[in-house]
Design an enzyme around this catalytic site. Structure first.
Site, PDB file in Angstrom:
ATOM      1  N   ILE A   1       0.831  -1.209   0.000  1.00 15.58           N
ATOM      2  CA  ILE A   1       0.000   0.000   0.000  1.00 15.58           C
ATOM      3  C   ILE A   1       0.865   1.259   0.000  1.00 15.58           C
ATOM      4  CG2 ILE A   1      -1.720   1.308   1.321  1.00 15.58           C
ATOM      5  CD1 ILE A   1      -2.920  -1.378   2.181  1.00 15.58           C
TER       6      ILE A   1
ATOM      7  N   ASP B   1      11.432   2.412   5.462  1.00 10.24           N
ATOM      8  CA  ASP B   1      11.031   1.014   5.620  1.00 10.24           C
ATOM      9  C   ASP B   1      12.250   0.262   6.134  1.00 10.24           C
ATOM     10  OD1 ASP B   1       8.565  -0.882   4.163  1.00 10.24           O
ATOM     11  OD2 ASP B   1      10.359  -1.867   4.969  1.00 10.24           O
TER      12      ASP B   1
ATOM     13  N   ARG C   1      -2.718   0.328  11.146  1.00 13.63           N
ATOM     14  CA  ARG C   1      -3.278  -0.461  12.245  1.00 13.63           C
ATOM     15  C   ARG C   1      -3.454   0.434  13.459  1.00 13.63           C
ATOM     16  NH1 ARG C   1      -3.995  -5.087  10.201  1.00 13.63           N
ATOM     17  NH2 ARG C   1      -5.087  -5.864  11.999  1.00 13.63           N
TER      18      ARG C   1
ATOM     19  N   ASP D   1      -8.353   5.824  10.618  1.00  9.43           N
ATOM     20  CA  ASP D   1      -9.358   4.824  10.204  1.00  9.43           C
ATOM     21  C   ASP D   1      -9.331   3.609  11.131  1.00  9.43           C
ATOM     22  OD1 ASP D   1     -11.306   3.850   8.282  1.00  9.43           O
ATOM     23  OD2 ASP D   1      -9.763   2.521   7.464  1.00  9.43           O
TER      24      ASP D   1
ATOM     25  N   GLU E   1     -11.483  -1.697  18.625  1.00  5.84           N
ATOM     26  CA  GLU E   1     -12.539  -1.535  17.625  1.00  5.84           C
ATOM     27  C   GLU E   1     -13.693  -2.458  17.973  1.00  5.84           C
ATOM     28  OE1 GLU E   1     -11.086  -1.824  13.620  1.00  5.84           O
ATOM     29  OE2 GLU E   1      -9.455  -0.406  14.002  1.00  5.84           O
TER      30      GLU E   1
ATOM     31  N   HIS F   1     -12.789   2.195  10.186  1.00  2.39           N
ATOM     32  CA  HIS F   1     -12.044   1.117   9.515  1.00  2.39           C
ATOM     33  C   HIS F   1     -12.673   0.741   8.163  1.00  2.39           C
ATOM     34  CE1 HIS F   1      -9.088  -2.354  10.502  1.00  2.39           C
ATOM     35  NE2 HIS F   1      -9.091  -2.090   9.214  1.00  2.39           N
ATOM     36  N   ILE F   2     -12.825   1.765   7.320  1.00  3.10           N
ATOM     37  CA  ILE F   2     -13.462   1.523   6.017  1.00  3.10           C
ATOM     38  C   ILE F   2     -12.459   1.597   4.862  1.00  3.10           C
ATOM     39  CG2 ILE F   2     -15.797   2.262   6.668  1.00  3.10           C
ATOM     40  CD1 ILE F   2     -15.061   4.988   5.269  1.00  3.10           C
ATOM     41  N   GLY F   3     -11.174   1.511   5.190  1.00  2.00           N
ATOM     42  CA  GLY F   3     -10.164   1.605   4.133  1.00  2.00           C
ATOM     43  C   GLY F   3     -10.421   0.660   2.973  1.00  2.00           C
ATOM     44  N   ALA F   4     -10.881  -0.531   3.280  1.00  2.00           N
ATOM     45  CA  ALA F   4     -11.077  -1.531   2.219  1.00  2.00           C
ATOM     46  C   ALA F   4     -12.558  -1.791   1.952  1.00  2.00           C
ATOM     47  CB  ALA F   4     -10.401  -2.828   2.618  1.00  2.00           C
TER      48      ALA F   4
HETATM   49  N1  LIG Z   1      -7.637   0.602   6.966  1.00  2.00           N
HETATM   50  C1  LIG Z   1      -7.875  -0.526   6.323  1.00  2.00           C
HETATM   51  O1  LIG Z   1      -9.019  -0.894   6.062  1.00  2.00           O
HETATM   52  C2  LIG Z   1      -6.723  -1.366   5.849  1.00  2.00           C
HETATM   53  C3  LIG Z   1      -6.898  -2.156   4.714  1.00  2.00           C
HETATM   54  C4  LIG Z   1      -5.822  -2.889   4.246  1.00  2.00           C
HETATM   55  C5  LIG Z   1      -4.622  -2.860   4.935  1.00  2.00           C
HETATM   56  N2  LIG Z   1      -4.504  -2.129   6.071  1.00  2.00           N
HETATM   57  C6  LIG Z   1      -3.223  -2.120   6.811  1.00  2.00           C
HETATM   58  O2  LIG Z   1      -2.273  -1.368   6.070  1.00  2.00           O
HETATM   59  C7  LIG Z   1      -0.959  -1.778   6.469  1.00  2.00           C
HETATM   60  C8  LIG Z   1      -0.071  -1.900   5.241  1.00  2.00           C
HETATM   61  O3  LIG Z   1      -0.537  -2.942   4.401  1.00  2.00           O
HETATM   62  P1  LIG Z   1       0.388  -3.494   3.220  1.00  2.00           P
HETATM   63  O4  LIG Z   1      -0.431  -4.414   2.423  1.00  2.00           O
HETATM   64  O5  LIG Z   1       1.056  -2.377   2.522  1.00  2.00           O
HETATM   65  O6  LIG Z   1       1.477  -4.313   4.056  1.00  2.00           O
HETATM   66  P2  LIG Z   1       2.933  -4.771   3.585  1.00  2.00           P
HETATM   67  O7  LIG Z   1       3.301  -5.895   4.462  1.00  2.00           O
HETATM   68  O8  LIG Z   1       2.984  -4.946   2.119  1.00  2.00           O
HETATM   69  O9  LIG Z   1       3.845  -3.502   3.955  1.00  2.00           O
HETATM   70  C9  LIG Z   1       4.201  -3.168   5.251  1.00  2.00           C
HETATM   71  C10 LIG Z   1       5.589  -2.550   5.204  1.00  2.00           C
HETATM   72  O10 LIG Z   1       5.916  -2.061   6.497  1.00  2.00           O
HETATM   73  C11 LIG Z   1       7.293  -2.319   6.716  1.00  2.00           C
HETATM   74  N3  LIG Z   1       7.564  -2.338   8.156  1.00  2.00           N
HETATM   75  C12 LIG Z   1       7.016  -3.144   9.084  1.00  2.00           C
HETATM   76  N4  LIG Z   1       7.482  -2.839  10.309  1.00  2.00           N
HETATM   77  C13 LIG Z   1       8.342  -1.808  10.131  1.00  2.00           C
HETATM   78  C14 LIG Z   1       9.099  -1.040  11.027  1.00  2.00           C
HETATM   79  N5  LIG Z   1       9.089  -1.262  12.339  1.00  2.00           N
HETATM   80  N6  LIG Z   1       9.868  -0.048  10.526  1.00  2.00           N
HETATM   81  C15 LIG Z   1       9.878   0.194   9.194  1.00  2.00           C
HETATM   82  N7  LIG Z   1       9.180  -0.503   8.289  1.00  2.00           N
HETATM   83  C16 LIG Z   1       8.408  -1.492   8.762  1.00  2.00           C
HETATM   84  C17 LIG Z   1       7.515  -3.678   6.080  1.00  2.00           C
HETATM   85  O11 LIG Z   1       8.874  -3.898   5.825  1.00  2.00           O
HETATM   86  C18 LIG Z   1       6.671  -3.576   4.826  1.00  2.00           C
HETATM   87  O12 LIG Z   1       7.403  -3.133   3.712  1.00  2.00           O
HETATM   88  C19 LIG Z   1      -1.134  -3.086   7.229  1.00  2.00           C
HETATM   89  O13 LIG Z   1      -0.976  -2.831   8.605  1.00  2.00           O
HETATM   90  C20 LIG Z   1      -2.565  -3.479   6.939  1.00  2.00           C
HETATM   91  O14 LIG Z   1      -3.121  -4.238   7.974  1.00  2.00           O
HETATM   92  C21 LIG Z   1      -5.518  -1.361   6.533  1.00  2.00           C
END
Ligand SMILES: NC(=O)c1ccc[n+]([C@@H]2O[C@H](COP(=O)([O-])OP(=O)(O)OC[C@H]3O[C@@H](n4cnc5c(N)ncnc54)[C@H](O)[C@@H]3O)[C@@H](O)[C@H]2O)c1
Length: 439
Positions: A162, A181, A254, A278, A283, A305-308
């Site tokens: 994302i 990252d 999160r 979000d 929750e 929490h409506i991101g998706a």
């Molecule tokens: N709001 C929503 O409805 C919704 C929907 C989908 C995903 N999400 C959340 O979005 C977040 C990102 O999703 P994604 O698919 O991109 O995940 P992903 O695993 O592809 O990317 C997460 C990135 O964070 C990095 N990371 C983790 N811990 C780290 C730290 N301590 N320091 C630096 N970098 C770190 C990882 O290396 C990775 O590249 C997730 O937490 C997911 O649960 C929320």
């Protein structure tokens, strides 16, 4: 006791109302589907799982998969999350019993990205605050704390699926991308795109006009990211930017990555001007009462929490998880497994048609893999090819072997006993499935 199944998975329980197209897709793969549209409590879930002798549980992010549930459901072989986040599942308990856990790491990304972009602009122009004032018949035209996003620095914390898409969209809108990252491969991708890599989270916070958070629940070493965006870090946002920086914070990642009181403190202190959130540390289930931690702060835009939660994302998730689980069911192939998110294992090609595939989840204790191979040999079968992966942090390994003839159920049980004897670990083999590969 090891879980043993001679054939594909045929019984699924679906909870928490993933898109209804999922049921049809699973039925087409020969699965009997029992659906509970709501998020059942522990007792109800356990009752339905036992009544249906479910082999796979499809769920979203709410319903917990506890050790008690896993141990009380000996027919269970897989948990398929219809979302990204896996913290509702006791992964160690699943690993201990050879239950594999899958998610969908990609299908809802686009919806989240679009909501982030909406927030970047909406917060910059204070739309959430202006709309209710206009509804009260007040004409308040000014440019106070209203900004263009063009030319501003967007700090992307977490450049995964994302974060990367957000960065690209923001760049297309004229923003400059700064990111952090902790994974080398993610950093390499960012640098390759021409984005500016920060060396630490603090550096990212200080050098950004906007920070958007896209961290996973834990880092690549499995360490939790709880409270990683501490009050001190929030207080750094925009420190190295001009005084008139928008200083906007967005967390659609999160809920436990930052604490609401810390964000409120940074807003009170005038460090952060606006924020959008979000996700929350606590929750509720849909319809349950909820106390909005930002209810008295109009400068924080709040969504539940409506991101998706879009028309497009949910059917897309249904298609992907049906495929993931279908492949696991029919030929043991593994992708999107949360034990090691970027691992893929499979052995199916033209030459493996008309053969037999043995999928074994076993302990990573020394000698166990060897014991599985020996047991196949002693059963009179030949191992034609195999792939194997250890998930060391969870003490489980997954092993796929194409063998030249099927093992009888008795031979499979002998394999389990032999591996336990040789490795001196009665739980050496956690689960075994045997599948005939058809042309
Ligand atoms: N709001 C929503 O409805 C919704 C929907 C989908 C995903 N999400 C959340 O979005 C977040 C990102 O999703 P994604 O698919 O991109 O995940 P992903 O695993 O592809 O990317 C997460 C990135 O964070 C990095 N990371 C983790 N811990 C780290 C730290 N301590 N320091 C630096 N970098 C770190 C990882 O290396 C990775 O590249 C997730 O937490 C997911 O649960 C929320």
């Amino acid at each position: 006791m090891a879980r043993v199944l001679m054939g594909p998975l045929t019984r699924a329980v679906v909870v928490e109302n993933p898109d209804s197209s999922l049921d049809e897709l699973l039925s087409a793969q020969g699965m009997d589907v029992t659906r509970l549209s709501h998020a059942p409590g522990e007792d109800e879930l356990l009752r339905v799982m036992k009544e249906t002798r479910a082999q796979v549980l499809f769920k979203r992010s709410r319903v917990p998969v506890t050790r008690e549930l896993v141990e009380a459901c000996p027919d269970l072989f897989a948990v398929q999350l219809c979302c990204i986040g896996d913290d509702s599942v006791d992964k160690k308990a699943c690993a201990d019993h050879g239950v594999l856990v899958f998610n969908d790491p990609v299908s809802n990304g686009r919806s989240v990205v679009e909501l982030v972009v909406a927030h970047l602009i909406a917060l910059s122009r204070r739309l959430f605050e202006t709309d209710p004032v206009c509804r009260q018949g007040v004409w308040e035209k000014n440019n106070r704390e209203r900004y263009e996003i063009k030319g501003k620095v967007l700090g992307v914390l977490g450049l995964g699926n994302i974060g990367r898409q957000v960065a690209r969209a923001a760049e297309a809108l004229g923003m400059r991308v700064h990111f952090y990252d902790s994974r080398y491969a993610a950093t390499e991708v960012g640098v390759e795109f021409g984005w500016d890599a920060a060396n630490t989270i603090d550096e990212l916070m200080m050098g950004s006009d906007y920070v958007t958070v896209h961290l996973s629940a834990s880092n690549e070493r499995g360490e939790s990211n709880e409270n990683i965006i501490s009050r001190e870090r929030l207080m750094l946002l925009g420190k190295d930017r001009p005084e008139n920086s928008p200083r906007i914070f967005v967390n659609l990642g999160r809920g436990f990555l930052h604490q609401p009181e810390d964000l409120l403190a940074a807003i009170d202190a005038g460090v952060i001007r606006r924020a959008a959130v979000d996700v929350y540390p606590d929750e509720p289930r849909t319809g349950e009462e909820w106390t909005n931690p930002y209810e008295n702060e109009p400068r924080v835009a709040v969504t539940p929490h409506i991101g998706a939660a879009t028309q497009e994302a949910q059917p897309r998730i249904a298609r992907r998880v049906a495929w993931t689980l279908g492949q696991f069911s029919l030929n043991g192939t593994v992708r999107d497994m949360v034990f090691a998110p970027r691992a893929r294992l499979g052995l199916v090609d033209q030459s493996s048609s008309d053969k037999v595939l043995l999928a074994v989840a076993h302990s990573t204790a020394r000698g166990t893999k060897r014991a599985v191979d020996d047991a196949i040999f002693q059963a009179g079968a030949s191992n034609l090819s195999s792939v194997h992966k250890d998930f060391e942090s969870l003490g489980v390994a997954y092993d796929l072997s194409v063998i030249d003839r099927p093992l009888s159920e008795g031979e499979v049980h002998t394999l389990v006993a032999e591996a336990a004897r040789v490795s001196e670990d009665p739980t050496a083999i956690r689960s075994v499935r045997q599948m005939h590969l058809q042309r």
